[in-house]
Design an enzyme around this catalytic site. Structure first.
Site, short mmCIF file in Angstrom:
data_model
loop_
_atom_site.label_atom_id
_atom_site.label_comp_id
_atom_site.label_asym_id
_atom_site.label_seq_id
_atom_site.Cartn_x
_atom_site.Cartn_y
_atom_site.Cartn_z
N TRP A 235 52.28 -78.81 -25.21
CA TRP A 235 51.81 -79.94 -26.02
C TRP A 235 50.85 -79.44 -27.11
O TRP A 235 50.81 -79.98 -28.21
CB TRP A 235 51.09 -80.96 -25.13
CG TRP A 235 50.46 -82.08 -25.89
CD1 TRP A 235 51.04 -83.25 -26.27
CD2 TRP A 235 49.12 -82.14 -26.40
NE1 TRP A 235 50.16 -84.02 -26.97
CE2 TRP A 235 48.97 -83.36 -27.06
CE3 TRP A 235 48.04 -81.26 -26.35
CZ2 TRP A 235 47.78 -83.75 -27.67
CZ3 TRP A 235 46.84 -81.65 -26.97
CH2 TRP A 235 46.72 -82.88 -27.61
N HIS A 236 50.09 -78.38 -26.79
CA HIS A 236 49.12 -77.86 -27.75
C HIS A 236 49.78 -77.19 -28.95
O HIS A 236 49.15 -77.04 -29.99
CB HIS A 236 48.18 -76.87 -27.08
CG HIS A 236 47.18 -77.53 -26.19
ND1 HIS A 236 47.47 -77.89 -24.90
CD2 HIS A 236 45.90 -77.94 -26.42
CE1 HIS A 236 46.40 -78.48 -24.37
NE2 HIS A 236 45.45 -78.52 -25.26
N GLY A 237 50.99 -76.74 -28.78
CA GLY A 237 51.64 -76.10 -29.92
C GLY A 237 52.96 -75.48 -29.51
O GLY A 237 53.21 -75.21 -28.34
N PHE B 272 46.88 -79.09 -33.28
CA PHE B 272 47.69 -79.52 -32.14
C PHE B 272 48.21 -80.93 -32.36
O PHE B 272 48.83 -81.49 -31.53
CB PHE B 272 46.87 -79.45 -30.85
CG PHE B 272 46.25 -78.09 -30.64
CD1 PHE B 272 46.98 -76.95 -30.90
CD2 PHE B 272 44.94 -77.96 -30.22
CE1 PHE B 272 46.40 -75.70 -30.73
CE2 PHE B 272 44.35 -76.72 -30.04
CZ PHE B 272 45.09 -75.59 -30.30
#
Lengths: 508, 210
Positions: free
Chosen positions: A323-325, A508
């Site tokens: 989800w962060h990247g 993000f």
């Protein structure tokens, strides 16, 4: 527009506040809400007006589906289709390039596509709206009008990087009539929280970035970082990320409070955690809550046996990492935390308790170890730093430290520790740098956090006993001494704005 | 109860404003980047503030605007350090020369400073010291370079509010820091510039030294 910019602090925010309360004072509540939505969209479009269409379409679509779901059309197909469309948009903008790059590497192909630019905040507003759709399907939402819904999605303090708000917390607050009347209590509490966050970002986080950038770029250039340099690099990044993101969250919480809105807590001194499970209850709390409620529990949580629980834990953390990247480094970070949580879970079963200091030391070491792939640009740089952290690149200390060793240095030299012009790779680390990191250490590990300082005035949505602190002498009060301190922090932070830097979590 | 919070907000506003004003006045008086006309003297010469070199992109842009030269020298650190301040007196007697060179300058920055200078006062002659790196495609403009402070935009239309420079020179941590540092004395500073953008000494060993 950044929270830490002159245009935001001295132009945008005062205009929006004055406009909101002026309209609100005349009892034009719907117009005041519309003003806030318009201001929020302007704030969002400031970076790139083209992004506006994405968020507007997303809002229209999800509100329409939500309305259909709440009008007794309890169609699971509709819900799944709507979630899939939301995720498809997210996957397209955030992960498509990553997907193509991975195919190129794995299948040795050479597919080239135009670089897709990630629309700001898409991860945040997509998650918020998916939660809304699921809860509407479950019958857990009330009837909300379109204006309130738009405000819930676009409300500028939380729009770009959270905290990830839940409709249950936000929409009832927007319906309160008292919201539209200027209240100095809210304004002052909000201003103080905002300033504390501003100071964390502008002074503490940005003051650490130089060392982090230097050491991680050296690691990326194949310069082998030694033991202390590698741990110091990771520790500095841990400080930078914490002060940056918790500072941002405080600023968002403070801004919302100026409008009378209370946001949920996002950080609760995570580096003080004595085990990794508690760490995740204190770090990016609103994301953890979302992942728990809308991923871990629907996957089965701990209801389907131990093995399944551990698999669910790992899946949740890897997906949380992604989800962060879009990058394997985030997947590795998620995997490591999944593994730590599994180890802790199994250790807890044994019922053996470690001394608090050792538990804390193990937890923080694991967290620092995992921050490396989160920050490093490549697998090579990650391995380089990890090798350094494991002592495989040798040990080196700055020469000036010999003055404080009282003869121990000669013993250390016989045990493969060298004293040089440090960390020859990481420039010259002076005593003043060390004192700076001691200062950061004290704030992050020993001092009460913003919510604890402000706890008398309900700074966040959570109940006080979830973050309480016993040292009452440090509590914020609307006194002369606090007003002087907050003013000084505000001025110092503003003076540092000539070197504007983005918030780390914007990517993000 | 509300009056306690009102009093707090009033105090916050007054103290913050006071601190900003104090900082601005202090920086104006010390003038660490030599933009408000404070005279610094070193070894009998009128020079720019010792902190001029720390914000050289800004300093030279403002210097050009204030000095209004008709002859400009551009280039990177080689040109910045390689030209003796005696050159104008020797070869360009009838010209008003300014050395606009600074380390790491790109060809784009040279173009933009040329436009800026020409808009401030028409130029008669321009000397450019070229380096290969200036033409490197991935070489981006320096961090300190700002379009906002230049008199014209890329299409030669008037622009530049000067607001950013006002902020950088009066209400900034850097300005405050260098003001305190300037107070510690000129003697400790190695790189000192003249008001015409030339270095007082420390210019290199090149053939241009007279």
């Amino acid at each position: 527009m950044l929270f830490n910019s002159y245009i935001f602090i001295f132009v945008f925010l005062p205009i929006v506040l004055v406009g909101f309360y002026t309209i609100g004072a005349k009892s034009h509540h719907r117009i005041a809400s519309s003003w806030l939505v318009a201001a929020s969209l302007f704030f969002y479009g400031w970076w790139n007006p083209a992004y506006l269409s994405i968020i507007i379409i997303s809002m229209l679509f999800n509100y329409a589906v939500g309305t259909a779901l709440s009008e007794k059309i309890k169609s699971k197909t509709l819900l799944i289709t709507a979630i899939a469309i939301n995720l498809l948009a997210l996957v397209y903008y955030k992960y498509f390039n990553f997907f193509i790059d991975s195919i190129n590497v794995l299948a040795d192909t050479d597919i080239h596509l135009e670089k897709i630019v990630l629309p700001l905040a898409i991860s945040f507003f997509t998650f918020q709206q998916i939660a809304y759709l699921i809860d509407t399907y479950r019958g857990e939402t009330r009837e909300y009008n379109f204006l309130s819904y738009c405000l819930f999605v676009t409300f500028f303090p939380q729009l770009i990087a959270g905290p990830i708000v839940h409709h249950r917390e936000m929409l009832p607050q927007f319906a309160k009539n008292s919201l539209y009347k200027l209240n100095y209590r809210h304004l002052v509490i909000g201003l103080s929280i905002f300033t504390l966050g501003f100071f964390k970002k502008a002074i503490l986080a940005d003051g650490t970035s130089e060392y982090v950038n230097l050491s991680f770029s050296l690691a990326a250039s194949d310069v082998p970082l030694t033991f202390f340099a590698a741990w110091a690099s990771s520790l500095c990044y841990a400080f930078q990320l914490y002060f940056d993101f918790s500072g941002y969250s405080d600023m968002a919480i403070g801004l919302a409070r100026m409008f009378g809105i209370v946001l949920p807590m996002n950080f609760n001194s995570p580096y003080k955690a004595k085990n990794i499970t508690i760490f995740w209850r204190r770090w990016h709390m609103t994301l953890s809550r979302f992942l728990r409620d809308y991923l871990y529990i629907p996957l089965g949580g701990n209801r389907k046996g131990k093995v399944r629980q551990l698999i669910n834990l790992m899946l949740t953390m890897v997906l949380g990492g992604l989800w962060h990247g879009a990058g394997w480094n985030f997947a590795i970070w998620g995997f490591l935390h999944g593994a730590f949580l599994i180890i802790h879970n199994m250790w807890s079963q044994l019922g053996i308790k470690l001394p608090k200091l050792i538990s804390w030391w193990l937890t923080i070491s694991a967290v620092l170890f995992a921050w490396v792939p989160f920050r490093a640009n490549s697998l090579e740089a990650t391995l380089n730093l990890w090798q350094g952290m494991l002592g495989m690149n040798g040990f080196l200390l700055p020469k000036w430290t010999t003055h404080f060793m009282f003869g121990l240095d000669s013993w250390l030299v016989t045990h493969n520790v060298a004293f040089g012009g440090i960390l020859q790779q990481v420039g010259s680390v002076k005593l003043v740098d060390v004192l700076w990191f001691v200062f950061l250490f004290i704030i992050a590990f020993l001092m009460p956090n913003t919510q604890q300082l402000m706890q008398r005035y309900r700074p966040v949505f959570e109940s006080r006993n979830q973050y309480t602190n016993t040292r009452q002498t440090l509590y914020w009060k609307p006194t002369l001494s606090w007003s002087i301190l907050i003013s000084v922090l505000f001025v110092c932070s503003t003076l540092s704005l000539t070197r504007i830097s983005e918030f780390l979590y914007f990517q993000f | 109860m509300n009056h306690i919070f009102f009093a707090y907000s009033r105090r916050f506003f007054i103290i913050s404003t006071l601190l900003f004003c104090l900082s601005a006045v202090f920086c104006y008086v010390i003038d660490p980047f030599s933009v408000y006309g404070r005279v610094y003297v070193k070894e009998g010469m009128v020079v720019n503030s010792p902190a001029f070199s720390s914000q050289i992109q800004m300093g030279k842009a403002i210097g050009i605007k204030q000095y209004k030269p008709d002859t400009l020298i551009f280039g990177s650190s080689r040109t910045d350090s390689g030209f003796s301040p005696k050159i104008p007196k020797k070869f360009l007697v009838n010209n008003k020369v300014y050395n606009g060179a600074y380390p790491g300058i790109t060809i784009y920055e040279i173009l933009r400073y040329f436009q800026h200078a020409n808009a401030s006062a028409p130029l008669k002659e321009v000397f450019i010291g070229l380096d290969f790196f200036q033409f490197h495609g991935s070489h981006r403009p320096n961090k300190g370079f700002s379009e906002e402070r230049l008199a014209v935009d890329f299409n030669n239309k008037p622009s530049g509010s000067g607001l950013k420079d006002l902020q950088s020179t009066l209400i900034s941590g850097d300005a405050l820091f260098y003001s305190f540092k300037a107070l510690t004395g000129l003697g400790k500073w190695k790189k000192v510039y003249l008001p015409n953008g030339f270095k007082t000494k420390g210019y290199g060993e090149g053939w241009l030294i007279l």
